[in-house]
Design a protein around this motif. Sequence first.
Motif, mmCIF file in Angstrom:
data_model
loop_
_atom_site.group_PDB
_atom_site.id
_atom_site.type_symbol
_atom_site.label_atom_id
_atom_site.label_comp_id
_atom_site.label_asym_id
_atom_site.label_seq_id
_atom_site.Cartn_x
_atom_site.Cartn_y
_atom_site.Cartn_z
ATOM 1 N N ARG A 8 0.833 -1.190 0.000
ATOM 2 C CA ARG A 8 0.000 0.000 0.000
ATOM 3 C C ARG A 8 0.872 1.245 0.000
ATOM 4 N NH1 ARG A 8 -5.273 -1.349 -1.249
ATOM 5 N NH2 ARG A 8 -5.792 -3.249 -0.184
ATOM 6 N N LEU A 10 1.234 4.775 1.190
ATOM 7 C CA LEU A 10 0.628 5.575 2.244
ATOM 8 C C LEU A 10 0.854 7.044 1.981
ATOM 9 C CD1 LEU A 10 1.712 3.423 5.313
ATOM 10 C CD2 LEU A 10 -0.453 3.382 4.078
ATOM 11 N N ALA A 11 -0.228 7.805 1.949
ATOM 12 C CA ALA A 11 -0.147 9.237 1.694
ATOM 13 C C ALA A 11 0.002 9.979 3.004
ATOM 14 C CB ALA A 11 -1.401 9.712 0.972
ATOM 15 N N TRP A 59 -4.151 1.327 -9.056
ATOM 16 C CA TRP A 59 -5.222 0.763 -8.230
ATOM 17 C C TRP A 59 -6.103 -0.171 -9.055
ATOM 18 C CZ3 TRP A 59 -4.995 5.941 -9.640
ATOM 19 C CH2 TRP A 59 -6.000 6.404 -10.492
ATOM 20 N N THR A 84 -2.108 1.503 -4.930
ATOM 21 C CA THR A 84 -2.312 2.823 -4.322
ATOM 22 C C THR A 84 -3.751 3.052 -3.858
ATOM 23 O OG1 THR A 84 -2.643 3.763 -6.530
ATOM 24 C CG2 THR A 84 -0.431 3.888 -5.597
ATOM 25 N N THR A 85 -4.613 2.080 -4.040
ATOM 26 C CA THR A 85 -5.998 2.020 -3.536
ATOM 27 C C THR A 85 -6.994 2.900 -4.275
ATOM 28 O OG1 THR A 85 -5.963 3.714 -1.779
ATOM 29 C CG2 THR A 85 -5.075 1.533 -1.223
ATOM 30 N N GLU A 89 -5.609 8.834 -3.188
ATOM 31 C CA GLU A 89 -4.450 8.334 -2.467
ATOM 32 C C GLU A 89 -3.212 8.310 -3.365
ATOM 33 O OE1 GLU A 89 -8.188 6.529 -0.739
ATOM 34 O OE2 GLU A 89 -7.369 6.844 -2.745
ATOM 35 N N SER A 90 -3.417 7.925 -4.611
ATOM 36 C CA SER A 90 -2.296 7.844 -5.546
ATOM 37 C C SER A 90 -1.727 9.224 -5.842
ATOM 38 C CB SER A 90 -2.750 7.169 -6.837
ATOM 39 O OG SER A 90 -1.660 6.975 -7.717
ATOM 40 N N GLN A 92 -1.893 11.895 -3.987
ATOM 41 C CA GLN A 92 -1.219 12.388 -2.784
ATOM 42 C C GLN A 92 0.165 11.771 -2.641
ATOM 43 O OE1 GLN A 92 -2.481 14.446 0.353
ATOM 44 N NE2 GLN A 92 -0.267 14.514 -0.001
ATOM 45 N N ALA A 93 0.222 10.436 -2.779
ATOM 46 C CA ALA A 93 1.492 9.743 -2.621
ATOM 47 C C ALA A 93 2.499 10.165 -3.686
ATOM 48 C CB ALA A 93 1.276 8.235 -2.662
#
Length: 447
Positions: A8, A10-11, A59, A84-85, A89-90, A92-93
């Motif tokens: 995963r 994480l952001a 994702w 990255t879900t 979230e992607s 941000q990360a």
Amino acid sequence: MKNHTMRRALAAGAGLALAGTLAACGGGSETGGGGGEGATADEIEAALQEGGELTYWTWTPQAEKQIEAFEAAYPNVDVNLVDTTGTAESNQALQNAIAAGDGIPDVVQIEYQSLLQFQLPGQLTDLTEYGFDELESLYTPSTWGAVSQNDGIWGLPQDSGPMAFFYNQAVFDEHGVDVPTTWDEYLEAGKALKEADPDVCIGNDTGDPGLTTSLIWQAGGQPFRTEGETVTIDLADEGTTKFVDMYQQVIDADILCDIPGWTDEWYAALNEGTIASITFGAWGPGILEGSVPDGAGDWRIAPMLTYDGTPVNAENGGSAEAVPADAPNKLLGVGFLKWLNSSDESIEAFMETGGFPATVKQLESDEFLTYESEYFGGQAINEVLAGGAENVVEGWQYLPWQAYANGIFADTAGQAWLGETSLADGLAAWQADNVQYGTDQGFTVTE
């Protein structure tokens, strides 16, 4: 398949970092993309044969099967898969990695609506330098237009989301209401369903910015235009006004369920038949098949509703894959991306589990078009969905800060769904806030 890593991303922080602002820090050139490199098709192929390691952020649920096929074709390449879900979230990360100058992937999935956020600050590789302009004919015009803006090619289309009208035939039949084909008929059918059963709504909408922009697009609106650092916003252009005139009537008639999409309440209402139809993208069959089991055999798909019988359409959702400007293994990333989104083997693996392609070859294949869905009563649904892809209006653009714009939609335009303002005034408020935001970020914003 090799033992590739799946983890995963994480952001850091609660909010979405807005990668598209001119103030954003990070790598890349000052002219809107990583440049000065490039390679021929033979050099890309040689790099893949030599091998190495690359990292792919996505994702999409089809990724593992695609990677398995890729690593079988190129056994010297090891792909590290990062789940990255989702898009927020992607994004941000990715922005965090770019800002830190560490942990940047070699290939990353980015929604079409977010590409400019990373392209304008120079954080994506211009794939023109790798001969990707020769791939244009493989894709539908709308998806190719999404990745080829501002004098460059910033990714390859993964999928497409031409809109269609999904409806529960059993609900319409039960109440003796004809299935609409135009927006005028939609309004009348919604009233008839509500009169027959006050618990039934023809659709649902609580002010979804993605749906709103897609419907503006379908009506011929082009409210957002970006040329370099200059952005024009006009949410009162002819097409947007056409949408507003129609949709204000829908809101005023109170025929839509006040149920947000993608919630447990939404899925329950679809299962119960209290929401009779949905307008969304061609990825919709998988959503209904997987999460609305009680509707099996009852649902059908029709072409997108029209204003006057003329088939005109828009996209709703969809993603590309891109190579960051500072990707550590750029040439391998470019080669993997080319295979991922243009090889028949990869695209067919993507389609096997519900992905809707952006490639003309697959969209026009007999096997794809003649597929009959048991869930949709044996209907050849892809004939409808692929036909919708042919009618998408070309030239649409998103804002360079579309994620931020979507985030403030509820407090501005979204007030129209609450009856606090008209839709026209709500969109004007949304425009004003976006003009201020874009100006604050260093863009030249005109109206």
